[in-house]
Design a protein around this motif. Structure first.
Motif, short mmCIF file in Angstrom:
data_model
loop_
_atom_site.label_atom_id
_atom_site.label_comp_id
_atom_site.label_asym_id
_atom_site.label_seq_id
_atom_site.Cartn_x
_atom_site.Cartn_y
_atom_site.Cartn_z
N ALA A 105 0.82 -1.21 0.00
CA ALA A 105 0.00 0.00 0.00
C ALA A 105 0.85 1.26 0.00
O ALA A 105 0.40 2.31 -0.47
N GLY A 106 2.07 1.17 0.52
CA GLY A 106 2.95 2.33 0.44
C GLY A 106 3.15 2.76 -1.00
O GLY A 106 3.22 3.96 -1.30
N LEU A 107 3.21 1.78 -1.92
CA LEU A 107 3.35 2.09 -3.33
C LEU A 107 2.01 2.50 -3.94
O LEU A 107 1.89 3.54 -4.58
N THR A 108 0.98 1.68 -3.74
CA THR A 108 -0.30 1.96 -4.41
C THR A 108 -0.95 3.25 -3.91
O THR A 108 -1.59 3.95 -4.68
N ASP A 109 -0.79 3.57 -2.63
CA ASP A 109 -1.38 4.80 -2.11
C ASP A 109 -0.80 6.04 -2.79
O ASP A 109 -1.50 7.03 -3.01
N THR A 110 0.49 6.00 -3.10
CA THR A 110 1.10 7.18 -3.70
C THR A 110 0.64 7.37 -5.14
O THR A 110 0.74 8.48 -5.68
#
Length: 275
Positions: A105-110
């Motif tokens: 989610a650190g990647l997808t949230d951005t």
């Protein structure tokens, strides 16, 4: 949009579960994939896939990013794959099945946020070293960054034939002289991955805040700090609802412009045939 049935099913699953807060999060275990997929759906990502098929495919509203979640019997294989962009600037990232969903989610949230200016992009190495990770370089200029407990390794190699490669993350029970021993999960980040995306992954990877995990899913690693067990269901459900509310704020207010159809070509009558 997330339906009430989906939210109800999530809440019922965690209603009375016992669990504990654990840290570091890179040793927390995979967690619930809906932490990622529900947030993307709330932000307007579509699911152009067969709902009865186990593979989930999601596309961003502008169709610039795609997420594929493909579970496998082998946790070491890539379950999460992100593709972004078109042409020479496209990039990808992949995470194996046991990757904690908070790191995915650190990647997808951005990807839900406007892309920052180049000068505002964070440095992958600097974020990790600021949080106490050990950074070394080899004779070719490759990078190796090790977590304080020596279970997580971030590496970027330089190949004499191919040049600089992308970033690789490997989390294992121990990293010895011959590589990872007892591999837990791995991730690959393409060399073309934008700096702000790398920064978001580094931030999520090294975040010291504990994450909740239900009983019987917590690993027995000596490097994992496990807090007091309690009923975590309400905490998880409340946090999930808040997460979805925040994701909805990034939902486009107007649908993306569709490609304009080609104008109709006038039909020219065939000349009359002479008898």
């Amino acid at each position: 949009m997330i339906t009430w049935r989906q939210l109800d099913a999530f809440a019922n699953e965690y209603a009375s579960k016992l669990g504990s807060p654990v840290s570091p999060r890179y040793l927390a275990g995979p967690g619930d994939p809906r932490h990622v997929t529900h947030a993307l759906c709330a932000a307007g990502w579509s699911t152009p896939c067969d709902p009865l098929h186990p593979v989930i495919r999601m596309q961003s509203p502008d169709q610039q990013h795609e997420l594929v979640f493909k579970p496998s019997a082998q946790y070491a294989r890539n379950w999460w794959t992100v593709h972004s962009g078109f042409g020479p600037s496209n990039w990808y990232a992949a995470f194996s099945g046991s990757t904690p969903v908070e790191i995915v989610a650190g990647l997808t949230d951005t990807l839900l946020l406007p892309e920052p200016e180049e000068t505002a992009r964070e440095n992958f190495t600097a974020i990790l070293t600021t949080r106490g990770w050990e950074h070394t370089t080899d004779e070719l200029g490759g990078h190796q960054i090790m977590s304080p407990d020596r279970t997580a390794m971030v590496e970027q190699r330089i190949s004499p034939s191919m040049g600089r490669c992308g970033w690789e993350i490997e989390v294992a029970r121990h990293h010895g002289p011959h590589g990872p021993e007892g591999l837990l999960w791995r991730a690959s980040l393409d060399i073309r991955t934008p700096g702000h995306v790398l920064g978001a992954v580094a931030t999520a990877l090294s975040d010291p805040a504990p994450v909740p995990r239900p009983r019987f899913t917590i690993d027995e690693s000596p490097h994992l700090t496990v807090g007091r067990e309690n009923v975590i269901g309400e905490q998880i459900v409340t946090a999930h609802q808040q997460r979805l509310a925040e994701a909805r704020q990034h939902r486009p207010t107007t649908p993306p412009a569709a490609a304009r159809p080609a104008p109709n070509t006038p039909v020219v009558a065939s000349p009359a045939r002479s008898r």
